[in-house]
Design an enzyme around this catalytic site. Structure first.
Site, PDB file in Angstrom:
ATOM      1  CB  THR A 123      -0.916   0.044   1.238  1.00  0.00           C
ATOM      2  OG1 THR A 123      -0.117   0.158   2.416  1.00  0.00           O
ATOM      3  CG2 THR A 123      -1.793  -1.189   1.320  1.00  0.00           C
ATOM      4  CG  ASP A 124      -1.327   4.916  -0.938  1.00  0.00           C
ATOM      5  OD1 ASP A 124      -1.878   4.573   0.136  1.00  0.00           O
ATOM      6  OD2 ASP A 124      -1.956   5.443  -1.872  1.00  0.00           O
ATOM      7  CB  THR A 125       1.622   7.183   3.176  1.00  0.00           C
ATOM      8  OG1 THR A 125       1.014   8.118   2.285  1.00  0.00           O
ATOM      9  CG2 THR A 125       3.097   7.091   2.891  1.00  0.00           C
ATOM     10  CB  VAL A 171      -5.068   3.202  -1.132  1.00  0.00           C
ATOM     11  CG1 VAL A 171      -5.651   2.807  -2.480  1.00  0.00           C
ATOM     12  CG2 VAL A 171      -6.103   3.931  -0.285  1.00  0.00           C
TER      13      VAL A 171
END
Length: 126
Positions: free
Chosen positions: A10-12, A15
């Site tokens: 995921t991103d920060t 997501v």
């Protein structure tokens, strides 16, 4: 094949990063071979992505359990087309159409021999 989304996927914001959907689909394709005690690298060659079309519908998030379904759409002389769909809780969140070409270890396209065609058909029922 079921997989869980981990922090590394995921991103920060938690997501799933867009390219990881392709990784999830690759894992599902490879897993089909592993379940038969094989790898996607065969005696005479291996498969590479030639063309793909991705449809991002709903984002997956950290901790989600995803189910990846793979279906053979078409077998050609030197390639085949798969449809892969990722579901979360039974709802489609991602779709992929991918053409995989059969190549030699030197990188040249080659026809898919009868035994390999039979293997592909057994892995990804048409």
């Amino acid at each position: 094949m079921k997989i869980r989304v981990y922090y590394e996927d995921t991103d920060t914001g938690g997501v799933v990063y867009h390219s990881n959907y392709l990784n999830f689909c690759e894992r599902a394709r490879s897993d089909a071979f592993f379940k038969k005690g094989m790898t996607p690298v065969l005696d005479n060659g291996h498969f590479v992505a030639r063309k793909l079309e991705a449809d991002y519908i709903i984002s997956a998030k950290l901790g989600d359990v995803l189910d990846i379904k793979t279906e053979l759409i078409q077998m050609k002389a030197a390639s085949f087309i798969l449809s892969q769909t990722i579901y979360r809780d039974g709802k489609k969140i991602f779709g992929l159409s991918i053409t995989l070409a059969y190549i030699t270890f030197e990188g040249r396209p080659q026809k898919i021999d009868a035994d390999t065609k039979e293997l592909i058909l057994s892995l990804f029922d048409i």
